[in-house]
Design a protein around this motif. Structure first.
Motif, PDB file in Angstrom:
ATOM      1  N   GLU A  45       0.918  -0.974  -0.042  1.00 26.30           N
ATOM      2  CA  GLU A  45       0.042  -0.111   0.104  1.00 26.30           C
ATOM      3  C   GLU A  45       0.773   1.244  -0.135  1.00 26.30           C
ATOM      4  OE1 GLU A  45      -3.540   2.137   2.612  1.00 26.30           O
ATOM      5  OE2 GLU A  45      -2.701   0.193   3.182  1.00 26.30           O
ATOM      6  N   ALA A  46       1.823   1.263   0.984  1.00 26.15           N
ATOM      7  CA  ALA A  46       2.775   2.483   0.854  1.00 26.15           C
ATOM      8  C   ALA A  46       3.644   2.889  -0.200  1.00 26.15           C
ATOM      9  CB  ALA A  46       3.725   2.113   2.192  1.00 26.15           C
ATOM     10  N   ILE A  47       3.947   1.599  -1.083  1.00 19.83           N
ATOM     11  CA  ILE A  47       4.640   1.719  -2.518  1.00 19.83           C
ATOM     12  C   ILE A  47       3.662   2.165  -3.604  1.00 19.83           C
ATOM     13  CG2 ILE A  47       5.891   0.657  -4.352  1.00 19.83           C
ATOM     14  CD1 ILE A  47       7.092  -1.342  -2.084  1.00 19.83           C
ATOM     15  N   HIS A  48       2.582   1.855  -3.339  1.00 20.06           N
ATOM     16  CA  HIS A  48       1.593   1.917  -4.476  1.00 20.06           C
ATOM     17  C   HIS A  48       1.220   3.659  -4.357  1.00 20.06           C
ATOM     18  CE1 HIS A  48       0.653  -1.232  -6.844  1.00 20.06           C
ATOM     19  NE2 HIS A  48       0.376  -1.838  -6.027  1.00 20.06           N
ATOM     20  N   GLU A  49       0.938   4.077  -2.980  1.00 21.56           N
ATOM     21  CA  GLU A  49       0.564   5.748  -2.586  1.00 21.56           C
ATOM     22  C   GLU A  49       1.765   6.438  -2.841  1.00 21.56           C
ATOM     23  OE1 GLU A  49      -0.347   5.532   1.507  1.00 21.56           O
ATOM     24  OE2 GLU A  49      -2.386   4.892   1.003  1.00 21.56           O
ATOM     25  N   GLN A  50       3.097   6.123  -2.774  1.00 22.17           N
ATOM     26  CA  GLN A  50       3.932   6.966  -3.122  1.00 22.17           C
ATOM     27  C   GLN A  50       4.971   6.870  -3.979  1.00 22.17           C
ATOM     28  OE1 GLN A  50       6.600   7.399   0.783  1.00 22.17           O
ATOM     29  NE2 GLN A  50       5.016   6.013   1.739  1.00 22.17           N
ATOM     30  N   ILE A  51       4.930   5.830  -4.816  1.00 16.36           N
ATOM     31  CA  ILE A  51       5.716   5.750  -6.048  1.00 16.36           C
ATOM     32  C   ILE A  51       4.818   5.379  -7.349  1.00 16.36           C
ATOM     33  CG2 ILE A  51       7.747   4.375  -7.148  1.00 16.36           C
ATOM     34  CD1 ILE A  51       8.693   3.974  -4.258  1.00 16.36           C
TER      35      ILE A  51
END
Length: 282
Positions: A175-181
């Protein structure tokens, strides 16, 4: 009307290899059988190129290989027919996010691998993620902090992967990677794994690229796989086959389900599908 299949794409882990990470004699014989039919045989794997090349050599394949989940394609490490890399800035940002979680991270360049040191139970995690699958000649370096290493040694890698023991942490990291990158694709090739490549990279796209070079359409291909990162190619080729050991959601997408990797699933599929097919000329 019977379809003539001209290309066979094989996943490696959970498909070609048995649970002991070895190729069976029956599998090798089946690959020789289908090669004699004039069928182009390739590997479509998440493994790094040198690791895939080692398997190909054992199978006597001299074809272009789809490796790094589709990010690096070719028969030679020096002259790939296709490569798509995560740029150094993006790779650094991905690693920075992954380091917030308890995971074993690996940057998979086509010539070497850089991983983070795990302080707790490192032997168990290392064995799960870098054990039998990687040839010893593929240089592997372990550092205390991957993000610090990348500041001084920027890397444009085809793929970054991580292995988690905690599924909730894995899902949070995704989720964090999808949100930030932006413009990355996240998939998985085993339980607890997370694999990151550039957007648009996949085994299915790799088969399109290879097919364009060879003049072979997707509907003239057979692809066989066992996990999440095989779903796309299984659904896009002429005959998509799932291993008997594949998860239910992969089997549900396949045209046909063969036996497990420990029950000679590849050999069984090859004999059933290609037995009556006449030799084709590429």
């Amino acid at each position: 009307m019977n379809v003539t299949y001209r290309l066979l794409a094989l996943d490696v882990d959970g498909t070609l290899l048995r649970s002991n990470h070895r190729l069976s004699r029956q599998t090798k014989e089946a690959i020789e059988f289908v090669k004699r039919k004039g069928v182009y045989v390739t590997l479509a794997t998440g493994r790094a190129f040198p690791s895939a090349q080692k398997i190909a050599k054992e199978l006597k394949l001299e074809t272009d290989l789809i490796t790094h989940g589709g990010a690096f394609i070719g028969s030679s490490i020096d002259e790939p027919i296709y490569e798509r890399r995560l740029n150094p800035e993006k790779a650094y940002h991905i690693v920075e996010i992954l380091e917030k979680y308890k995971s074993h991270i690996r940057i998979l360049h086509e010539r070497y691998s850089i991983g983070n040191k795990i302080r707790q139970k490192n032997y168990i995690i290392a064995k799960m993620t870098i054990g039998v699958g990687d040839p010893l000649f593929y240089p592997m370096t372990f550092v205390d902090s991957l993000s610090n290493y990348l500041i001084d040694n920027p890397i444009a890698a085809p793929k970054i992967c991580a292995h988690f023991r905690d599924e909730s942490e894995r899902l949070d990291a995704i989720e964090a990677i999808h949100e930030q990158i932006p413009n990355v694709r996240i998939t998985s090739s085993s339980e607890g794994s997370l694999e990151i490549v550039s957007a648009g990279v996949s085994k299915a796209r790799g088969l399109q690229i290879l097919g364009a070079k060879l003049g072979i359409n997707l509907d003239q291909m057979v692809a066989i796989g066992a996990y999440e990162n095989d779903k796309e190619m299984i659904t896009q080729v002429g005959l998509g086959v799932a291993m008997g050991n594949a998860p239910k959601d992969v089997k549900d997408l396949a045209d046909w389900v063969t036996r497990t990797n420990d029950q000679q699933g590849v050999a069984y599929m090859v004999k059933e599908v290609f037995r009556k097919q006449l030799r084709v000329e590429l």
